[in-house]
Enzyme design. Structure first.
Site, mmCIF file in Angstrom:
data_model
loop_
_atom_site.group_PDB
_atom_site.id
_atom_site.type_symbol
_atom_site.label_atom_id
_atom_site.label_comp_id
_atom_site.label_asym_id
_atom_site.label_seq_id
_atom_site.Cartn_x
_atom_site.Cartn_y
_atom_site.Cartn_z
ATOM 1 C CG HIS A 1 54.789 -32.737 -18.540
ATOM 2 N ND1 HIS A 1 54.504 -31.403 -18.361
ATOM 3 C CD2 HIS A 1 53.761 -33.420 -17.970
ATOM 4 C CE1 HIS A 1 53.347 -31.293 -17.726
ATOM 5 N NE2 HIS A 1 52.878 -32.502 -17.465
ATOM 6 C CD GLU B 46 46.015 -29.283 -19.962
ATOM 7 O OE1 GLU B 46 47.157 -29.692 -20.147
ATOM 8 O OE2 GLU B 46 45.134 -29.930 -19.387
ATOM 9 C CB CYS C 251 51.116 -31.208 -20.399
ATOM 10 S SG CYS C 251 50.094 -31.021 -18.962
HETATM 11 P P1 HMG Z 1 48.454 -37.889 -3.121
HETATM 12 O O1 HMG Z 1 47.520 -39.022 -2.981
HETATM 13 O O2 HMG Z 1 48.083 -36.647 -2.448
HETATM 14 O O3 HMG Z 1 49.889 -38.172 -2.571
HETATM 15 O O4 HMG Z 1 48.623 -37.675 -4.692
HETATM 16 P P2 HMG Z 1 50.589 -39.554 -2.132
HETATM 17 O O5 HMG Z 1 49.944 -40.062 -0.909
HETATM 18 O O6 HMG Z 1 50.732 -40.474 -3.328
HETATM 19 O O7 HMG Z 1 51.998 -38.952 -1.746
HETATM 20 C C1 HMG Z 1 52.819 -38.404 -2.713
HETATM 21 C C2 HMG Z 1 54.257 -38.723 -2.328
HETATM 22 O O8 HMG Z 1 54.538 -38.072 -1.076
HETATM 23 C C3 HMG Z 1 54.524 -40.213 -2.096
HETATM 24 O O9 HMG Z 1 55.837 -40.481 -2.556
HETATM 25 C C4 HMG Z 1 54.486 -40.326 -0.560
HETATM 26 O O10 HMG Z 1 55.251 -41.415 -0.065
HETATM 27 C C5 HMG Z 1 55.106 -39.002 -0.171
HETATM 28 P P3 HMG Z 1 56.088 -41.646 -3.635
HETATM 29 O O11 HMG Z 1 55.515 -42.886 -3.085
HETATM 30 O O12 HMG Z 1 55.341 -41.202 -4.890
HETATM 31 O O13 HMG Z 1 57.568 -41.639 -3.833
HETATM 32 N N1 HMG Z 1 54.772 -38.557 1.189
HETATM 33 C C6 HMG Z 1 55.649 -37.919 1.979
HETATM 34 N N2 HMG Z 1 56.932 -37.564 1.790
HETATM 35 C C7 HMG Z 1 57.563 -36.898 2.797
HETATM 36 N N3 HMG Z 1 56.949 -36.584 3.968
HETATM 37 C C8 HMG Z 1 55.672 -36.931 4.197
HETATM 38 C C9 HMG Z 1 54.962 -37.633 3.175
HETATM 39 N N4 HMG Z 1 53.692 -38.093 3.054
HETATM 40 C C10 HMG Z 1 53.602 -38.665 1.840
HETATM 41 N N5 HMG Z 1 55.094 -36.610 5.342
HETATM 42 C C11 HMG Z 1 49.338 -37.012 -6.834
HETATM 43 C C12 HMG Z 1 49.759 -37.258 -5.391
HETATM 44 C C13 HMG Z 1 50.546 -36.569 -7.627
HETATM 45 C C14 HMG Z 1 48.759 -38.291 -7.443
HETATM 46 C C15 HMG Z 1 48.256 -35.888 -6.850
HETATM 47 O O14 HMG Z 1 48.825 -34.689 -6.399
HETATM 48 C C16 HMG Z 1 47.624 -35.662 -8.198
HETATM 49 O O15 HMG Z 1 46.633 -36.309 -8.564
HETATM 50 N N6 HMG Z 1 48.176 -34.697 -9.033
HETATM 51 C C17 HMG Z 1 47.654 -34.404 -10.351
HETATM 52 C C18 HMG Z 1 47.990 -35.467 -11.377
HETATM 53 C C19 HMG Z 1 49.443 -35.446 -11.817
HETATM 54 O O16 HMG Z 1 50.165 -34.509 -11.576
HETATM 55 N N7 HMG Z 1 49.850 -36.508 -12.546
HETATM 56 C C20 HMG Z 1 51.206 -36.605 -13.037
HETATM 57 C C21 HMG Z 1 51.326 -37.480 -14.291
HETATM 58 S S1 HMG Z 1 50.152 -37.021 -15.560
HETATM 59 C C22 HMG Z 1 50.813 -35.552 -16.232
HETATM 60 O O17 HMG Z 1 51.932 -35.229 -16.002
HETATM 61 C C23 HMG Z 1 49.907 -34.724 -17.089
HETATM 62 C C24 HMG Z 1 49.358 -33.490 -16.427
HETATM 63 O O18 HMG Z 1 50.368 -32.501 -16.315
HETATM 64 C C25 HMG Z 1 48.167 -32.938 -17.197
HETATM 65 C C26 HMG Z 1 48.259 -32.812 -18.701
HETATM 66 O O19 HMG Z 1 48.880 -33.546 -19.441
HETATM 67 O O20 HMG Z 1 47.550 -31.939 -19.180
HETATM 68 C C27 HMG Z 1 48.846 -33.755 -15.023
#
Ligand code: HMG
Length: 390
Positions: free
Chosen positions: A233, A79, A111
């Site tokens: 994935h 992609e 992906c």
């Molecule tokens: P964010 O807002 O930075 O993070 O976004 P958050 O506030 O949701 O925190 C993440 C986790 O860290 C949470 O855990 C927090 O509690 C924890 P959870 O509630 O999920 O269990 N946390 C901590 N843990 C330990 N110590 C600390 C601490 N602080 C917080 N101090 C997000 C995270 C993944 C949403 C962001 O990085 C993002 O948007 N990533 C890109 C999108 C993505 O990867 N999506 C996955 C599903 S879609 C997919 O897989 C397709 C894709 O690969 C693309 C394609 O298909 O082409 C993306």
């Protein structure tokens, strides 16, 4: 007749940043990245590395033990392609000096696309068991400096030779599929970085998993207990954990302990934790991580695969690990390769990330970095120039 993976290899950038640097820059505890999303290092490709050089490096080693005259199809899944028209696969086909009686094309659905490559290759190879397909998944994940997605970037490629003489995994016939038109992650043509609704994308991933599983289990008659390991994935490693816990609760017949559920996926996570999201390649890097890091002989064990591509398409399918598969893998080389990468500073990463090729025509050369056997040397007359260092 068994159809599956005859040879497989992966490659990632020689450069990475430790997510502790990113945490320091953002003034957040690094545990948010190390534990919260389960990522420690992120591949950071230099200007002279792209999806073509990553792919060629992965494929070069994968085809060494294969009768390449029999490869009549190259499928390039990405992609983050480098041309709106020409398939990235043609550059790789040339760099690898494959035969001219070969169809080469690129497939895209976020992906998911490499899983489509497998699903289309299995019936093709059943009909033509004397032929082979080279399936390459290669991607560079970019969300942008300072974005929430930034710690989930990465870069890498996987190359698999699929054939009726599989050595590593033989795929089963049935799969379960799910499609829904959603905007959880997308990249308009005018952008170099993806746009994402992160929390929504996680929900859609889980929904697609459960829906795909439902159709898979109805079609195949297989249940959760038929699987020894699961490959998901892996946009970030905690996503694999979240997904597996959801599936185990939904499809399992009993309450499983966390320890048991983790034992079913833990070995798939090692490589991705220190490479990052490789989009189309990530699930297969997870498969290699499993096969190369498991203490057990996995021969005869069944693996469940869940591929997810935002937008979105999900597919659950399965395969059996074949006896003697270890002889066709290179765990020591991979460990050495990953350990010998160069750590770069956050500043250097930003320099690599923001480097751009001028759109005006001219003779533009990229600065030279470590890029394995192949490099993207520059552009002349709007044509990309690749060098093979063989
Ligand atoms: P964010 O807002 O930075 O993070 O976004 P958050 O506030 O949701 O925190 C993440 C986790 O860290 C949470 O855990 C927090 O509690 C924890 P959870 O509630 O999920 O269990 N946390 C901590 N843990 C330990 N110590 C600390 C601490 N602080 C917080 N101090 C997000 C995270 C993944 C949403 C962001 O990085 C993002 O948007 N990533 C890109 C999108 C993505 O990867 N999506 C996955 C599903 S879609 C997919 O897989 C397709 C894709 O690969 C693309 C394609 O298909 O082409 C993306």
């Amino acid at each position: 007749m068994k159809i599956g993976i005859e040879a497989i290899n992966f490659y990632t950038s020689h450069y990475y940043i430790d997510l502790k640097c990113l945490a320091e820059d953002r003034n957040v505890p690094f545990s948010k990245f190390y534990h919260g999303i389960g990522q420690e290092k992120m591949a950071a490709p230099p200007p002279d590395e792209d999806v073509i050089t990553l792919a060629a490096n992965a494929a070069f080693a994968a085809i060494q033990s294969v009768d390449t005259k029999k490869i009549d199809t190259v499928i390039f899944a990405t992609e983050s392609g480098i041309d709106q028209s020409k398939s990235g696969g043609i550059y790789v086909h040339h760099l690898l000096q494959l035969g001219k009686n070969c169809r080469v094309f690129e497939v895209k659905q976020a992906c998911y696309s490499a899983a489509a490559g497998i699903q289309l290759s299995v019936p093709y190879l059943t009909l033509y068991p004397d032929r082979k397909v080279l399936l390459i998944a290669s991607d560079i994940a970019r969300y942008g400096i300072g974005s929430a997605g930034e710690p989930t970037q990465g870069a890498g490629a996987v190359a698999m030779v699929l054939s009726a003489q599989p050595n590593i995994v033989a795929f089963d016939k049935d799969s379960g599929i799910f499609t829904e038109d959603v905007m959880d992650f997308w990249r308009p043509n005018y952008r170099d970085e993806a746009l994402v609704d992160g929390k929504f994308s996680i929900k859609m991933y889980i929904k697609a998993l459960i829906e795909s599983w439902q159709q898979f289990s109805e079609r195949s008659g297989r249940g959760f207990a038929d699987f020894y390991r699961f490959c998901y994935h892996l946009p970030f490693s905690r996503m694999g954990e979240k997904a597996h816990i959801h599936l185990a609760k939904y499809a399992g017949k009993e309450e499983y302990s966390n320890e048991f559920m983790m034992s079913q996926i833990i070995d798939t996570l090692y490589y991705n934790k220190i490479i990052g999201n490789t989009y189309a390649a990530s699930m297969y890097i997870g498969l290699l991580s499993l096969l190369e890091n498991s203490d057990e002989d996995l021969a005869g064990k069944r693996i469940g695969f869940f591929s997810y591509g935002s937008g979105c398409v999900g597919e659950f399918f399965s395969g059996e690990v074949l006896p003697g598969y270890q002889k066709f893998l290179a765990p020591e080389q991979h460990t050495k390769f990953l350990n010998n990468r160069t750590e770069i500073s956050y500043e250097k990463y930003k320099e690599f990330f923001t480097y751009s090729i001028p759109e005006v025509d001219g003779d533009h050369r990229t600065p030279k970095n470590e890029t394995g056997l192949f490099r993207f040397a520059g552009i002349s007359e709007h044509k990309r120039i690749y060098q093979g260092l063989l």
